[in-house]
Design a protein around this motif. Structure first.
Motif, PDB file in Angstrom:
ATOM      1  N   LYS A  27       6.267   0.924   7.607  1.00  0.00           N
ATOM      2  CA  LYS A  27       5.320   0.459   6.594  1.00  0.00           C
ATOM      3  C   LYS A  27       5.188  -1.055   6.667  1.00  0.00           C
ATOM      4  N   ASP A  30       5.105  -5.415   1.617  1.00  0.00           N
ATOM      5  CA  ASP A  30       4.146  -5.442   0.506  1.00  0.00           C
ATOM      6  C   ASP A  30       3.233  -6.672   0.526  1.00  0.00           C
ATOM      7  N   TRP A  33       0.489  -6.302   3.179  1.00  0.00           N
ATOM      8  CA  TRP A  33      -0.586  -5.394   2.780  1.00  0.00           C
ATOM      9  C   TRP A  33      -1.429  -5.991   1.653  1.00  0.00           C
ATOM     10  N   ALA A  34      -0.766  -6.619   0.703  1.00  0.00           N
ATOM     11  CA  ALA A  34      -1.508  -7.197  -0.430  1.00  0.00           C
ATOM     12  C   ALA A  34      -2.525  -8.216   0.063  1.00  0.00           C
ATOM     13  N   ASN A  58      -3.034   6.683   0.262  1.00  0.00           N
ATOM     14  CA  ASN A  58      -1.583   6.675   0.439  1.00  0.00           C
ATOM     15  C   ASN A  58      -0.963   8.074   0.402  1.00  0.00           C
ATOM     16  N   SER A  80       0.653   3.009   8.784  1.00  0.00           N
ATOM     17  CA  SER A  80       1.196   2.574   7.495  1.00  0.00           C
ATOM     18  C   SER A  80       0.155   2.727   6.385  1.00  0.00           C
ATOM     19  N   HIS A  81      -1.071   2.262   6.646  1.00  0.00           N
ATOM     20  CA  HIS A  81      -2.136   2.323   5.641  1.00  0.00           C
ATOM     21  C   HIS A  81      -3.422   2.874   6.253  1.00  0.00           C
TER      22      HIS A  81
ATOM     23  N   ARG B 215      -6.701   3.244  -5.032  1.00  0.00           N
ATOM     24  CA  ARG B 215      -5.571   3.765  -4.245  1.00  0.00           C
ATOM     25  C   ARG B 215      -5.379   5.222  -4.652  1.00  0.00           C
TER      26      ARG B 215
END
Lengths: 216, 216
Positions: A27, A30, A33-34, A58, A80-81, B215
């Motif tokens: 992943k 954070d 990704w943010a 997700n 991951s996303h 999301r």
């Protein structure tokens, strides 16, 4: 502002990027990704109208449902996303007004001062385009977001794969967007390449500069 | 690869970017422009087919001719560089073969090994799309290039302004593209903001994340 990248760093990151076929399951941190999610929100668009929604999928069960309508591409479940890009299905005066009101409120200016801009947006996008042209226009704006996302990710050493080979109608249905005024156009997997991905080491194939760039 | 940017640097450069209305006449350093031009060439595209030409308009007389068919926007004549994005007007088997042959030659592989990929491209882009869909597809690819260019420029502390408010047919004519199999879609001015540009200090207007990102 000082440049965040040197020209050489920019080129190194774009050379490093490729359409990742096999992702591993790591992943993204954070904060990484943010920043990428925020880069989507900050994407420039025609008149600033932002005719879009970005759906970050997700839920593994939803991802598993999307994979068969994506030519079974493993990126859909493994990265991951997964970001799905949806466009506004039509542009109305209410859409223009929503953005207009946000300008007035964010910039604390009098609506009458920018009324000509509202008229320009109405003329250019609502009255000046039929339904098909509006959809085409909105799709193009999403591709600005897609291009910016892939470049931004590469600079963060994050891999991506644009997924045009999806069934947009099935995506729209599965993600519950039907009837909401948004419909899916394209998707992008974001994550880290697998050490097994044989595509990672292949030479990037591009036409020579003389073939695609001309100076006049 | 190590990340070239931190998440915070990425966001700072995207926050700094805005649609520059007034450019000053400073020219970009050669290395900076060369990297941005190369970033165009490296842009990802559907199947890798690169259905495009990028025309860099340096001649002041040509720029002066383009300005009246651009709603007289000063960026057309004043910015350090002006890039015009042109798409392939139709995709034929010959276009697919040109790219296919380049893969074979660059990667030194046997054509028979990737013949299924050639068939996939033919099915997806040549046989599977009518003329209008091919144009729409090619335009979208150009917008990937546009999005990547604006993001890359910002990371180099270079300003841009996407120019959708142009007359593509007039651009195609003025740039001598008529009959070449390419036609103009959009343009982008690249350079440095003028200290006089009052838009530089305005608050960026974007819908809140909760409005555009979901999301699931």
């Amino acid at each position: 502002m000082n440049a965040a990248l040197t020209p050489a760093q920019l080129l190194a990151s774009l050379e490093w990027r490729y359409a990742t076929k096999a992702f591993d399951t790591r992943k993204l941190p954070d904060a990484t990704w943010a920043a990428l999610e925020e880069s989507l929100r900050l994407t420039p668009s025609s008149f600033g109208l932002q005719p879009w929604k970005f759906i970050v999928v997700n839920d593994p069960a939803l991802r598993a449902k999307l994979r068969p309508v994506s030519w079974n591409q493993s990126q859909v479940t493994d990265a991951s996303h997964l970001v799905v890009f949806a466009r506004r299905t039509e542009m109305t005066e209410a859409d223009v007004n929503e953005f207009f009101n946000q300008i007035v409120s964010d910039r604390k200016i009098d609506a009458s001062v920018i009324e000509p801009y509202r008229q320009m947006m109405l003329g250019g996008v609502v009255k000046g385009k039929d339904a098909a042209a509006q959809k085409d226009w909105a799709a193009r704006q999403l591709y600005i977001a897609l291009g910016q996302l892939m470049g931004a990710a590469a600079a963060l050493a994050v891999d991506t794969c644009a997924l045009e080979g999806i069934d947009p109608a099935a995506y729209t249905e599965i993600l519950g967007l039907k009837g909401t005024g948004y419909e899916v156009v394209v998707a992008c997997a974001v994550g880290y390449r697998s050490t097994e991905d044989k595509y990672a080491s292949l030479k990037k194939v591009r036409f020579p500069a003389a073939r695609v760039i001309s100076r006049v």
